[in-house]
Design a protein around this motif. Structure first.
Motif, short mmCIF file in Angstrom:
data_model
loop_
_atom_site.label_atom_id
_atom_site.label_comp_id
_atom_site.label_asym_id
_atom_site.label_seq_id
_atom_site.Cartn_x
_atom_site.Cartn_y
_atom_site.Cartn_z
N ASN A 138 12.96 41.88 63.43
CA ASN A 138 13.81 41.15 62.49
C ASN A 138 14.33 42.03 61.35
OD1 ASN A 138 14.08 38.52 63.49
ND2 ASN A 138 12.05 37.94 62.78
N SER A 139 13.64 43.11 61.08
CA SER A 139 14.12 44.02 60.03
C SER A 139 14.93 45.17 60.62
CB SER A 139 12.95 44.56 59.20
OG SER A 139 12.03 45.26 60.03
N LYS A 140 14.39 45.89 61.58
CA LYS A 140 15.01 47.12 62.07
C LYS A 140 16.28 46.89 62.89
CE LYS A 140 10.60 49.60 62.07
NZ LYS A 140 9.54 50.23 62.91
N LEU A 141 16.35 45.76 63.59
CA LEU A 141 17.55 45.50 64.38
C LEU A 141 18.79 45.36 63.49
CD1 LEU A 141 16.36 42.97 67.13
CD2 LEU A 141 17.22 45.28 67.50
N PHE A 142 18.57 44.95 62.24
CA PHE A 142 19.72 44.67 61.37
C PHE A 142 19.87 45.70 60.25
CE2 PHE A 142 18.05 40.90 63.35
CZ PHE A 142 19.15 40.48 64.06
N GLU A 143 18.82 46.45 59.98
CA GLU A 143 18.91 47.51 58.97
C GLU A 143 19.51 48.78 59.54
OE1 GLU A 143 14.94 47.98 57.65
OE2 GLU A 143 14.89 46.11 56.48
N SER A 144 19.23 49.05 60.83
CA SER A 144 19.65 50.33 61.41
C SER A 144 20.98 50.27 62.14
CB SER A 144 18.57 50.83 62.38
OG SER A 144 18.37 49.88 63.43
N SER A 145 21.57 49.08 62.25
CA SER A 145 22.89 48.91 62.88
C SER A 145 22.98 49.58 64.26
CB SER A 145 23.99 49.47 61.98
OG SER A 145 24.00 48.82 60.73
N PRO A 146 22.19 49.12 65.23
CA PRO A 146 22.24 49.72 66.57
C PRO A 146 23.62 49.53 67.21
CG PRO A 146 21.05 47.63 66.60
CD PRO A 146 21.26 47.98 65.16
N SER A 147 24.05 50.55 67.96
CA SER A 147 25.38 50.50 68.56
C SER A 147 25.34 50.55 70.09
CB SER A 147 26.24 51.65 68.04
OG SER A 147 25.64 52.91 68.35
N THR A 148 24.17 50.85 70.67
CA THR A 148 24.04 50.88 72.13
C THR A 148 22.72 50.23 72.53
OG1 THR A 148 22.81 52.96 72.31
CG2 THR A 148 25.22 53.13 72.14
N ILE A 149 22.57 49.97 73.83
CA ILE A 149 21.31 49.38 74.29
C ILE A 149 20.15 50.37 74.13
CG2 ILE A 149 22.48 47.81 75.87
CD1 ILE A 149 21.44 49.66 78.18
N ILE A 150 20.43 51.67 74.14
CA ILE A 150 19.38 52.65 73.91
C ILE A 150 18.80 52.48 72.51
CG2 ILE A 150 18.82 55.11 73.74
CD1 ILE A 150 19.28 54.14 76.59
N ASP A 151 19.67 52.25 71.53
CA ASP A 151 19.20 51.99 70.16
C ASP A 151 18.30 50.75 70.13
OD1 ASP A 151 20.78 54.11 69.32
OD2 ASP A 151 22.48 52.81 68.84
N ILE A 152 18.68 49.72 70.87
CA ILE A 152 17.88 48.49 70.93
C ILE A 152 16.50 48.80 71.51
CG2 ILE A 152 17.65 46.23 72.03
CD1 ILE A 152 19.77 46.09 70.00
N PHE A 153 16.47 49.52 72.62
CA PHE A 153 15.18 49.85 73.25
C PHE A 153 14.29 50.68 72.34
CE2 PHE A 153 17.10 48.74 77.44
CZ PHE A 153 16.07 47.93 77.90
N GLN A 154 14.87 51.62 71.61
CA GLN A 154 14.07 52.45 70.71
C GLN A 154 13.44 51.61 69.60
OE1 GLN A 154 16.99 55.46 69.65
NE2 GLN A 154 16.17 56.89 71.17
N ILE A 155 14.18 50.63 69.09
CA ILE A 155 13.64 49.74 68.06
C ILE A 155 12.53 48.87 68.66
CG2 ILE A 155 14.18 47.77 66.57
CD1 ILE A 155 17.00 49.05 66.25
N MET A 156 12.75 48.39 69.87
CA MET A 156 11.74 47.56 70.53
C MET A 156 10.44 48.34 70.75
SD MET A 156 14.23 45.63 73.31
CE MET A 156 12.97 44.59 74.06
N LEU A 157 10.58 49.57 71.20
CA LEU A 157 9.39 50.39 71.43
C LEU A 157 8.64 50.68 70.13
CD1 LEU A 157 10.77 52.87 74.11
CD2 LEU A 157 9.04 51.11 74.45
#
Length: 374
Positions: A138-157
Motif C-alpha cells: 500500500n505504500s511502495k506501489l504508490f510512492e515509487s511509481s512503477p512503470s512496468t510489471i517488473i517494477d510491480i514484482f520487485q515491490i511484491m518481493l
C-alpha cells in the motif's frame, strides 16, 4: 538455473526478471474498498478480543476503513472442521487462514496466508504476514511509481521482508502466503495479473516465519503473470477450498500413487494420472462457476463466486462432519470403558475415509477486474 514456462497464456518462473518489462498505466492511489478476515483479520493485531463490533476504525496497513465490501470485491474464511463433543468449539480452532483485499480505481491487491498447523501462533504468523505484506504494498506501489510489471514484482518481493519482520517481532510460527496485484496495462482494455506465492501446505520447503532463522524461506517461491480483461474475476484460495475440488478428495477417481483406503464395501474408482487429476480439478471448479454464472441474471461477480465455492466445500464435507460429530459424542458417552473408546476411535478413523471431502480451514478472496468510480 531459472526457467520460464508458458501454458494457456500464464507465465511463471522462480525469477520475475525472466518476464518482459511490459508497461503499465500509472496506479491510482485512492482506495475504493477494502476488507479482511476472518472476523477482524489483520485488524486483530491491534486488539485483544475477537469482537469486531467493539473496534474503532483506525488506519492500518495504510487503510482507514477495512469494512467495505463490494459485489466486485469480497472474501471469506471459515472452518470446515467438526465440533468437539458437547462444545461450540471446533477442532482446529482458531482459524489460521487470513486474507486482505484492497480495490482502487485501476488496481487491486489480494493477499491470503495459511498458517502452518493449528493454534494461536500459526494464526499470528498468518496475520502478521498479510499485515506486513499489505502495508508494504500500500505504500511502495504508490510512492515509487512503477512503470512496468517488473517494477510491480520487485515491490511484491520486497514486501515479503516486511511480512517476515512482523512475524518474528510478534512471535508467530510459520505460514504460507500468496499475493496478487492487478494493474491496468498501457494497451487499451488490457489488464495484468502479477502473483507471488511462497510455501505450499502439500509440498515441503518454503514459508514465512521461524523456519530458517530470521529470514524468509523462499526455496519454492513462484512468480506468475497473465493478461486479463475487464469482467474477469481473480480469486485466491487456501487449500481448504482448492483441495475440495480435487477429484480424488471428491471421490470421483483414485490416485494410483497413493494408498487411498476407501473402506470395505466402497466402490472401486478409476485411477488417473497426476496430469488428468489436475485437469479434473479445474473442470470441477469451472463447472461450478459456469453454473453460478448461469444462475445469475447479471452474471458472475466476486461476491457470487465467493458464495458458490464456500457453499460447495460446506456441502461436500457435510456428511463427513456430521458423522464425526456423532461419533465424538458417542465416544464421550458416560459408562464407556477405555477399550470401548479405543475401538470406536479406530472405527471412526477407518469409516471417515468413506466420506468425500477434506476438513480444513477454507478461505477465498475475490476481485472482479474493472475500473471503479471514485
Amino acid at each position: 538455473m531459472n526457467c520460464l514456462f508458458c501454458r494457456a497464456k500464464v507465465l511463471w518462473s522462480v525469477n520475475a526478471m525472466d518476464f518482459k518489462a511490459l508497461p503499465i498505466r500509472s496506479l491510482i492511489s485512492t482506495v475504493i474498498a477494502a476488507c479482511t478476515g476472518p472476523i477482524a483479520g489483520i485488524r486483530q493485531l491491534q486488539m485483544d478480543i475477537d469482537e469486531p463490533d467493539r473496534m474503532q476504525d483506525a488506519p492500518l496497513a495504510g487503510i482507514a476503513n477495512w469494512n467495505k465490501r463490494l459485489l466486485q470485491l469480497d472474501g471469506e474464511s471459515m472452518s470446515l472442521y467438526h465440533h468437539i463433543a458437547n462444545s461450540s468449539t471446533r477442532y482446529g480452532d482458531p482459524i489460521a487462514d487470513v486474507y486482505a483485499l484492497v480495490a482502487r480505481p485501476n488496481n487491486a491487491i489480494l493477499v491470503v496466508a495459511d498458517g502452518c498447523n493449528w493454534g494461536p501462533r500459526p494464526r499470528q504468523a498468518a496475520r502478521c504476514a498479510v499485515h506486513g505484506c499489505v502495508s508494504d504494498l500500500n505504500s511502495k506501489l504508490f510512492e515509487s511509481s512503477p512503470s512496468t510489471i517488473i517494477d510491480i514484482f520487485q515491490i511484491m518481493l520486497s514486501s515479503l521482508n516486511g511480512a517476515q519482520r512482523l512475524i518474528v517481532q510478534n512471535e508467530g510460527t510459520t505460514t504460507t502466503l500468496c499475493m496478487a496485484v492487478v494493474c491496468e496495462m498501457t494497451k487499451s482494455h488490457d489488464w495484468g495479473l502479477c502473483v507471488d506465492k511462497t510455501g505450499d501446505m502439500r509440498d515441503s520447503g518454503g514459508c514465512l516465519g521461524a523456519n530458517v532463522g530470521t529470514n524468509p524461506d523462499l526455496s519454492n517461491l513462484l512468480c506468475c503473470f497473465t493478461h486479463l480483461s475487464e469482467g474477469d474475476i481473480v480469486f485466491l484460495t487456501s487449500d481448504g477450498i482448492s483441495d475440495n475440488f480435487d477429484p480424488v478428495i471428491m471421490q470421483q477417481v483414485s490416485d494410483p500413487l497413493q494408498e487411498y483406503e476407501m473402506g470395505k464395501g466402497a466402490a472401486v474408482l478409476e485411477s488417473v494420472s497426476a496430469k488428468r487429476r489436475q485437469e479434473m480439478l479445474l473442470e470441477n471448479l469451472s463447472g461450478l462457476l459456469r453454473q453460478a454464472d448461469s444462475n445469475s441474471d447479471n452474471g458472475l461477480n466476486a461476491f457470487l463466486l465467493k458464495e458458490a465455492v464456500i457453499s460447495h466445500v460446506i456441502d461436500l464435507t457435510d456428511a463427513k462432519r456430521q458423522y464425526m460429530e456423532a461419533q465424538e459424542k458417542e465416544i464421550e458417552r458416560e459408562g464407556l470403558t477405555a477399550s470401548e473408546k479405543r475401538k470406536l476411535i479406530k472405527e471412526m478413523q477407518k469409516t471417515t475415509t468413506m466420506y468425500p471431502g477434506k476438513l480444513d480451514h477454507a478461505t477465498v478472496a475475490a476481485y472482479q477486474v474493472g475500473h471503479l468510480a471514485i
